[in-house]
Design an enzyme around this catalytic site. Sequence first.
Site, short mmCIF file in Angstrom:
data_model
loop_
_atom_site.label_atom_id
_atom_site.label_comp_id
_atom_site.label_asym_id
_atom_site.label_seq_id
_atom_site.Cartn_x
_atom_site.Cartn_y
_atom_site.Cartn_z
N PRO A 299 38.45 25.13 -20.96
CA PRO A 299 38.80 26.21 -20.00
C PRO A 299 40.15 26.71 -20.48
O PRO A 299 41.18 25.83 -20.86
CB PRO A 299 38.58 25.59 -18.74
CG PRO A 299 38.87 24.15 -18.98
CD PRO A 299 38.07 24.05 -20.32
N ASN A 300 40.33 27.96 -20.37
CA ASN A 300 41.73 28.66 -20.47
C ASN A 300 42.37 28.87 -21.76
O ASN A 300 43.33 29.39 -22.08
CB ASN A 300 42.83 28.06 -19.63
CG ASN A 300 42.35 28.22 -17.99
OD1 ASN A 300 42.03 29.30 -17.56
ND2 ASN A 300 42.59 26.77 -17.28
N ARG B 265 49.18 32.30 -22.66
CA ARG B 265 49.59 31.48 -21.34
C ARG B 265 50.57 30.45 -22.08
O ARG B 265 50.46 29.72 -23.02
CB ARG B 265 47.88 30.66 -21.41
CG ARG B 265 47.98 29.58 -20.61
CD ARG B 265 46.78 28.48 -20.63
NE ARG B 265 46.76 27.70 -19.96
CZ ARG B 265 46.16 26.47 -20.13
NH1 ARG B 265 45.47 26.25 -21.13
NH2 ARG B 265 46.36 25.27 -19.23
N TYR C 118 52.03 25.78 -25.44
CA TYR C 118 50.76 26.13 -26.28
C TYR C 118 50.87 26.76 -27.50
O TYR C 118 50.11 27.06 -28.18
CB TYR C 118 49.81 26.56 -25.36
CG TYR C 118 49.40 26.06 -24.27
CD1 TYR C 118 48.85 24.58 -24.08
CD2 TYR C 118 49.65 26.35 -22.59
CE1 TYR C 118 48.48 23.72 -23.40
CE2 TYR C 118 49.35 25.63 -21.68
CZ TYR C 118 48.73 23.99 -21.95
OH TYR C 118 48.28 23.42 -20.99
N ASN D 290 38.78 20.16 -28.04
CA ASN D 290 40.01 20.55 -26.96
C ASN D 290 39.42 20.59 -25.82
O ASN D 290 39.15 21.70 -25.60
CB ASN D 290 40.86 21.20 -27.34
CG ASN D 290 42.14 21.41 -26.54
OD1 ASN D 290 42.09 20.76 -25.36
ND2 ASN D 290 43.14 22.03 -26.93
N ALA E 82 41.65 21.02 -19.61
CA ALA E 82 41.69 20.41 -18.29
C ALA E 82 40.51 19.51 -18.05
O ALA E 82 40.58 18.39 -17.15
CB ALA E 82 41.77 21.58 -16.93
N HIS F 170 40.39 15.39 -18.40
CA HIS F 170 40.86 14.54 -17.35
C HIS F 170 39.93 14.33 -16.14
O HIS F 170 40.18 13.46 -15.39
CB HIS F 170 42.22 14.98 -16.51
CG HIS F 170 43.33 15.57 -17.80
ND1 HIS F 170 43.97 14.73 -18.70
CD2 HIS F 170 43.61 16.59 -17.90
CE1 HIS F 170 44.57 15.48 -19.27
NE2 HIS F 170 44.39 16.73 -19.09
N ASP G 259 29.52 12.08 -20.49
CA ASP G 259 27.97 11.63 -20.80
C ASP G 259 27.22 12.40 -21.87
O ASP G 259 26.35 11.77 -22.40
CB ASP G 259 27.25 11.82 -19.45
CG ASP G 259 27.80 10.65 -18.35
OD1 ASP G 259 28.37 9.78 -18.77
OD2 ASP G 259 27.53 10.98 -17.28
N GLU H 14 39.22 14.21 -30.33
CA GLU H 14 39.83 14.83 -29.15
C GLU H 14 41.10 15.59 -29.75
O GLU H 14 41.97 14.79 -30.41
CB GLU H 14 39.79 13.87 -28.21
CG GLU H 14 40.54 14.64 -26.77
CD GLU H 14 40.54 13.71 -25.92
OE1 GLU H 14 41.51 13.69 -24.97
OE2 GLU H 14 40.07 12.50 -25.97
N HIS I 46 44.66 18.16 -28.59
CA HIS I 46 45.27 18.72 -27.61
C HIS I 46 46.68 19.47 -28.19
O HIS I 46 47.21 18.72 -28.97
CB HIS I 46 45.92 17.91 -26.59
CG HIS I 46 44.73 17.26 -26.01
ND1 HIS I 46 43.96 17.74 -24.71
CD2 HIS I 46 44.33 15.89 -25.93
CE1 HIS I 46 43.22 16.98 -24.43
NE2 HIS I 46 43.07 15.90 -25.12
N LEU I 47 47.10 20.71 -27.88
CA LEU I 47 48.10 21.20 -28.35
C LEU I 47 49.48 20.55 -27.86
O LEU I 47 50.42 20.40 -28.66
CB LEU I 47 48.03 22.90 -28.03
CG LEU I 47 46.80 23.61 -28.47
CD1 LEU I 47 46.61 24.96 -27.53
CD2 LEU I 47 47.05 24.07 -30.03
N SER I 48 49.47 20.49 -26.72
CA SER I 48 50.91 19.69 -26.12
C SER I 48 50.56 18.10 -25.93
O SER I 48 49.62 17.67 -26.03
CB SER I 48 50.95 20.25 -24.41
OG SER I 48 49.83 19.67 -23.65
N ARG J 165 53.82 15.48 -20.14
CA ARG J 165 53.52 16.12 -19.12
C ARG J 165 53.15 15.48 -17.70
O ARG J 165 53.44 14.06 -17.53
CB ARG J 165 52.32 17.13 -19.47
CG ARG J 165 52.75 17.76 -20.58
CD ARG J 165 51.76 18.80 -21.01
NE ARG J 165 51.37 19.87 -19.78
CZ ARG J 165 50.54 20.89 -20.07
NH1 ARG J 165 49.55 20.65 -20.83
NH2 ARG J 165 50.34 21.67 -18.98
N ARG K 171 47.55 14.02 -16.29
CA ARG K 171 47.32 14.48 -17.63
C ARG K 171 47.21 13.35 -18.59
O ARG K 171 46.77 13.34 -19.43
CB ARG K 171 48.00 15.54 -18.15
CG ARG K 171 47.85 16.66 -17.26
CD ARG K 171 48.75 17.97 -18.23
NE ARG K 171 48.92 18.89 -17.27
CZ ARG K 171 48.00 20.36 -17.20
NH1 ARG K 171 46.71 20.05 -17.85
NH2 ARG K 171 48.25 21.22 -16.37
#
Length: 155
Positions: A15-16, A23, A28, A80, A83, A86, A93, A104, A106-108, A113, A117
């Site tokens: 998402p996002n 954003r 990001y 990625n 959100a 978490h 599953d 996995e 992540h940009l940040s 943070r 997170r």
Amino acid sequence: MARDIALNILVMHGPNLNMLGVREPNLYGLLNLDAINSKLQKTAADASVNTSFFQHNVEGELVNRIHQAYQDGVDGILINPAAYTHTSIAIRDALLATSIEFVEVHLSNVYQRESFRHHSMLSDIALGVIAGFGSTSYDLGLQALILHLQQHKKT
């Protein structure tokens, strides 16, 4: 390492991430999702790897795409989960049910943070986790996934 059998990798964005470039660019970066996917497509093509891309803001659609990846014979997933990292037992599953190996990303750096997170529902079942390098996290994750799959894919 040259392979006779082409690898198929699915790149999934949660998402996002469709809002990248707009954003919170301080967290990001300025690249949008199309630019990130284009870079990944080039990296994959240079390695003779087939890639497909999927982004959705709805958890169930991400789960459905993981199930479809299994049906399609996808060899690995670069994800990625954003959100959902978490919170999503459902994505966890689905990945466990399909046994598709994944990395996995992540940009940040999630550990710099908010404390909520700091826990990932996926990291303990992932091949690895790469975070904090902006769009380069995706590049590094894809390269690691390709190398792993090339070394472990059954011919």
